[in-house]
Write a protein that holds these residues in place. Structure first.
Motif, PDB file in Angstrom:
ATOM      1  N   ASP A   1      50.729  38.485  30.185  1.00  0.00           N
ATOM      2  CA  ASP A   1      49.535  37.695  30.540  1.00  0.00           C
ATOM      3  C   ASP A   1      49.847  36.783  31.711  1.00  0.00           C
ATOM      4  OD1 ASP A   1      47.346  35.326  28.819  1.00  0.00           O
ATOM      5  OD2 ASP A   1      46.958  36.791  30.402  1.00  0.00           O
ATOM      6  N   HIS A   2      50.792  37.185  32.566  1.00  0.00           N
ATOM      7  CA  HIS A   2      51.185  36.343  33.704  1.00  0.00           C
ATOM      8  C   HIS A   2      50.554  36.862  34.996  1.00  0.00           C
ATOM      9  CE1 HIS A   2      53.846  39.723  33.717  1.00  0.00           C
ATOM     10  NE2 HIS A   2      54.897  39.184  34.310  1.00  0.00           N
ATOM     11  N   TRP A   3      51.164  36.694  36.123  1.00  0.00           N
ATOM     12  CA  TRP A   3      50.595  37.186  37.382  1.00  0.00           C
ATOM     13  C   TRP A   3      50.349  38.673  37.275  1.00  0.00           C
ATOM     14  CZ3 TRP A   3      54.936  34.310  40.382  1.00  0.00           C
ATOM     15  CH2 TRP A   3      54.553  32.957  40.546  1.00  0.00           C
ATOM     16  N   LYS A   4      49.149  39.112  37.643  1.00  0.00           N
ATOM     17  CA  LYS A   4      48.745  40.501  37.369  1.00  0.00           C
ATOM     18  C   LYS A   4      49.547  41.501  38.195  1.00  0.00           C
ATOM     19  CE  LYS A   4      46.324  38.211  34.766  1.00  0.00           C
ATOM     20  NZ  LYS A   4      47.015  37.857  33.512  1.00  0.00           N
ATOM     21  N   ASP A   5      50.080  41.049  39.334  1.00  0.00           N
ATOM     22  CA  ASP A   5      50.880  41.984  40.160  1.00  0.00           C
ATOM     23  C   ASP A   5      52.335  42.033  39.686  1.00  0.00           C
ATOM     24  OD1 ASP A   5      51.360  39.780  43.077  1.00  0.00           O
ATOM     25  OD2 ASP A   5      51.762  39.518  40.927  1.00  0.00           O
ATOM     26  N   ARG A   6      52.619  41.277  38.585  1.00  0.00           N
ATOM     27  CA  ARG A   6      53.988  41.339  38.052  1.00  0.00           C
ATOM     28  C   ARG A   6      54.070  42.252  36.814  1.00  0.00           C
ATOM     29  NH1 ARG A   6      58.201  40.651  40.784  1.00  0.00           N
ATOM     30  NH2 ARG A   6      59.179  40.840  38.742  1.00  0.00           N
ATOM     31  N   TYR A   7      52.916  42.665  36.293  1.00  0.00           N
ATOM     32  CA  TYR A   7      52.970  43.483  35.059  1.00  0.00           C
ATOM     33  C   TYR A   7      53.814  44.735  35.278  1.00  0.00           C
ATOM     34  CZ  TYR A   7      48.888  41.152  32.730  1.00  0.00           C
ATOM     35  OH  TYR A   7      48.005  40.276  32.113  1.00  0.00           O
ATOM     36  N   LEU A   8      53.549  45.472  36.355  1.00  0.00           N
ATOM     37  CA  LEU A   8      54.258  46.742  36.569  1.00  0.00           C
ATOM     38  C   LEU A   8      55.747  46.535  36.893  1.00  0.00           C
ATOM     39  CD1 LEU A   8      54.360  49.754  36.666  1.00  0.00           C
ATOM     40  CD2 LEU A   8      53.385  49.712  38.984  1.00  0.00           C
ATOM     41  N   PRO A   9      56.065  45.696  37.887  1.00  0.00           N
ATOM     42  CA  PRO A   9      57.499  45.515  38.166  1.00  0.00           C
ATOM     43  C   PRO A   9      58.272  44.986  36.962  1.00  0.00           C
ATOM     44  CG  PRO A   9      56.161  44.000  39.506  1.00  0.00           C
ATOM     45  CD  PRO A   9      55.238  44.968  38.872  1.00  0.00           C
TER      46      PRO A   9
ATOM     47  N   ASN B   1      43.866  41.327  30.410  1.00  0.00           N
ATOM     48  CA  ASN B   1      43.180  41.366  31.710  1.00  0.00           C
ATOM     49  C   ASN B   1      43.300  42.687  32.464  1.00  0.00           C
ATOM     50  OD1 ASN B   1      44.760  38.307  31.778  1.00  0.00           O
ATOM     51  ND2 ASN B   1      42.543  38.437  31.559  1.00  0.00           N
ATOM     52  N   VAL B   2      43.389  43.786  31.745  1.00  0.00           N
ATOM     53  CA  VAL B   2      43.580  45.051  32.464  1.00  0.00           C
ATOM     54  C   VAL B   2      42.305  45.468  33.220  1.00  0.00           C
ATOM     55  CG1 VAL B   2      45.463  45.845  30.997  1.00  0.00           C
ATOM     56  CG2 VAL B   2      43.097  46.436  30.386  1.00  0.00           C
ATOM     57  N   ILE B   3      41.170  44.804  32.905  1.00  0.00           N
ATOM     58  CA  ILE B   3      39.913  45.063  33.632  1.00  0.00           C
ATOM     59  C   ILE B   3      39.592  43.880  34.549  1.00  0.00           C
ATOM     60  CG2 ILE B   3      37.430  45.550  33.423  1.00  0.00           C
ATOM     61  CD1 ILE B   3      39.262  47.783  32.372  1.00  0.00           C
ATOM     62  N   CYS B   4      39.666  42.654  33.981  1.00  0.00           N
ATOM     63  CA  CYS B   4      39.327  41.474  34.789  1.00  0.00           C
ATOM     64  C   CYS B   4      40.333  40.356  34.537  1.00  0.00           C
ATOM     65  CB  CYS B   4      37.918  40.987  34.421  1.00  0.00           C
ATOM     66  SG  CYS B   4      37.478  39.468  35.282  1.00  0.00           S
ATOM     67  N   PRO B   5      41.085  39.926  35.542  1.00  0.00           N
ATOM     68  CA  PRO B   5      41.047  40.291  36.957  1.00  0.00           C
ATOM     69  C   PRO B   5      41.480  41.733  37.251  1.00  0.00           C
ATOM     70  CG  PRO B   5      42.162  38.181  36.663  1.00  0.00           C
ATOM     71  CD  PRO B   5      42.018  38.791  35.306  1.00  0.00           C
ATOM     72  N   GLY B   6      42.155  42.397  36.334  1.00  0.00           N
ATOM     73  CA  GLY B   6      42.538  43.792  36.571  1.00  0.00           C
ATOM     74  C   GLY B   6      43.997  43.933  36.970  1.00  0.00           C
ATOM     75  N   THR B   7      44.578  45.020  36.458  1.00  0.00           N
ATOM     76  CA  THR B   7      45.979  45.329  36.798  1.00  0.00           C
ATOM     77  C   THR B   7      46.060  46.839  37.078  1.00  0.00           C
ATOM     78  OG1 THR B   7      46.470  45.798  34.494  1.00  0.00           O
ATOM     79  CG2 THR B   7      46.805  43.533  35.223  1.00  0.00           C
ATOM     80  N   PRO B   8      45.421  47.280  38.176  1.00  0.00           N
ATOM     81  CA  PRO B   8      45.286  48.725  38.426  1.00  0.00           C
ATOM     82  C   PRO B   8      46.588  49.508  38.513  1.00  0.00           C
ATOM     83  CG  PRO B   8      44.527  47.415  40.323  1.00  0.00           C
ATOM     84  CD  PRO B   8      44.734  46.464  39.200  1.00  0.00           C
ATOM     85  N   ASP B   9      47.592  48.933  39.192  1.00  0.00           N
ATOM     86  CA  ASP B   9      48.848  49.699  39.334  1.00  0.00           C
ATOM     87  C   ASP B   9      49.549  49.839  37.982  1.00  0.00           C
ATOM     88  OD1 ASP B   9      49.432  46.973  39.193  1.00  0.00           O
ATOM     89  OD2 ASP B   9      51.135  47.098  40.588  1.00  0.00           O
ATOM     90  N   TYR B  10      49.473  48.771  37.153  1.00  0.00           N
ATOM     91  CA  TYR B  10      50.089  48.817  35.812  1.00  0.00           C
ATOM     92  C   TYR B  10      49.377  49.865  34.952  1.00  0.00           C
ATOM     93  CZ  TYR B  10      51.277  47.429  31.021  1.00  0.00           C
ATOM     94  OH  TYR B  10      51.677  47.440  29.701  1.00  0.00           O
ATOM     95  N   LEU B  11      48.037  49.814  34.954  1.00  0.00           N
ATOM     96  CA  LEU B  11      47.252  50.758  34.123  1.00  0.00           C
ATOM     97  C   LEU B  11      47.560  52.190  34.528  1.00  0.00           C
ATOM     98  CD1 LEU B  11      43.542  49.726  33.457  1.00  0.00           C
ATOM     99  CD2 LEU B  11      45.475  49.797  31.885  1.00  0.00           C
ATOM    100  N   GLU B  12      47.569  52.451  35.823  1.00  0.00           N
ATOM    101  CA  GLU B  12      47.812  53.797  36.335  1.00  0.00           C
ATOM    102  C   GLU B  12      49.172  54.306  35.856  1.00  0.00           C
ATOM    103  OE1 GLU B  12      49.536  55.388  39.058  1.00  0.00           O
ATOM    104  OE2 GLU B  12      48.275  57.168  38.912  1.00  0.00           O
ATOM    105  N   TYR B  13      50.168  53.420  35.959  1.00  0.00           N
ATOM    106  CA  TYR B  13      51.532  53.797  35.555  1.00  0.00           C
ATOM    107  C   TYR B  13      51.611  54.066  34.061  1.00  0.00           C
ATOM    108  CZ  TYR B  13      56.526  53.292  34.468  1.00  0.00           C
ATOM    109  OH  TYR B  13      57.810  53.491  33.983  1.00  0.00           O
TER     110      TYR B  13
END
Ligand SMILES: O=C(NC/C=C/[C@H]1O[C@@H](Sc2ccncc2)[C@H](O)[C@@H]1O)c1cc([N+](=O)[O-])cc(O)c1O
Ligand SMILES: [Mg+2]
Length: 206
Positions: free
Chosen positions: A133-141, A162-174
Motif C-alpha cells: 500500500d506504498h508508492w504505486k510504482d514500487r509495487y512491482l520492483p 489501489n490496483v484500480i485507483c490510483p492504479g498499479t498497471p505494471d504490477y497487475l500486468e506482471y
C-alpha cells in the motif's frame, strides 16, 4: 486524525481506533487509509491466512497496521515499512493507542533498502502475507526484490491496495501473467468514496 483517535477511541481497543479514523475521514478530512470497505476484505484475507509473519509496505498513519495486527495470533510478527518520518511518528502513536506495539515492528526507511535486510535484521525467513500500500510504482520492483531475496515461499500471499485507483498497471500486468502467481481481484471502492478500486490477492506458487 491522531487527536480524533485519542479523543474518541478507547486505549487498547483496536476496533475503536479503526472506527475513530474512519469516522474522521468520512466526516472531517479524506485520507488515504485502506478504509472500512476494503478493510473488511483485508480482514477476511488476514483471518484466512492466519499469518505468523506479515510485511506491510506503506504504514502511513497505521490504520491498516492496526486492522491487521488486531487479527494476528499471539506469537505473530508484523513488520511495517514507512519512508516519511512524520507519518511514522503518527503511526507509532496510533499503534500504541490500540495497544498493539508488541505485535508490530515499525521500521522507518525505504522498502527497497530494507527488503534485502529482512533476514539479517529481523530473523525473518519468509513472509506468509505481504500488504502492498506504498508508492504505486514500487509495487512491482519490490515484489521482484522479495522474490530475489527468497522472502516468499510456496503459498505466500500478496495483497495489493489501489490496483484500480490510483492504479498499479505494471504490477497487475506482471502478477496476472506470471506463472509463479495465482491472482484474484476483489472489486471494491476507493476509501470513503464511490469511485471503483479493489484489492488484488496473489498466491506465490514457488
Ligand atoms: O498514493 C497512495 N499511497 C501511497 C502511500 C504511500 C505511503 O507509503 C510511504 S512511501 C514508502 C516507500 C517505500 N517504502 C515504504 C514506504 C509514504 O510515506 C506513505 O506513507 C494512495 C493514494 C490514494 N489516492 O486516492 O490518491 C489512495 C490510496 O489508498 C493510496 O494508498
Ligand atoms: Mg492505499
Amino acid at each position: 486524525m491522531l487527536a480524533a483517535v485519542q479523543k474518541n477511541a478507547t486505549r487498547g481497543d483496536p476496533r475503536s481506533v479503526v472506527k475513530a479514523i474512519d469516522q474522521f475521514c468520512r466526516q472531517k478530512e479524506w485520507a488515504m487509509n485502506v478504509g472500512d470497505e476494503k478493510g473488511c476484505i483485508l480482514d477476511s484475507v488476514v483471518t484466512e491466512v492466519n499469518p505468523a509473519t506479515v510485511l506491510e509496505l506503506g504504514t502511513y498513519c497505521g490504520y491498516s497496521t492496526v486492522r491487521i495486527a488486531s487479527l494476528l495470533p499471539s506469537n505473530a510478527k508484523l513488520i511495517t515499512l514507512e519512508f516519511n518520518p512524520d507519518y511514522a511518528a503518527i503511526a507509532c502513536q496510533v499503534i500504541a493507542w490500540a495497544g498493539l506495539e508488541d505485535k508490530v515492528q515499525l521500521v522507518e526507511g525505504a522498502s527497497g533498502d530494507w527488503i534485502p535486510k529482512m533476514k539479517e535484521k529481523f530473523g525473518i525467513e519468509t513472509f506468509d502475507l505481504v500488504f502492498l500500500d506504498h508508492w504505486k510504482d514500487r509495487y512491482l520492483p519490490d515484489t521482484k526484490l522479495m522474490e530475489e531475496c527468497g522472502l516468499l515461499r510456496k503459498g505466500s500471499i500478496l495483497l495489493a491496495d489501489n490496483v484500480i485507483c490510483p492504479g498499479t498497471p505494471d504490477y497487475l500486468e506482471y502478477i496476472r501473467n506470471s506463472p509463479r502467481y495465482k491472482s484474484q481481484y476483489f472489486k471494491s471502492h476507493l476509501e470513503y468514496t464511490k469511485v471503483e478500486d479493489g484489492l488484488e490477492k496473489s498466491v506465490f506458487l514457488g
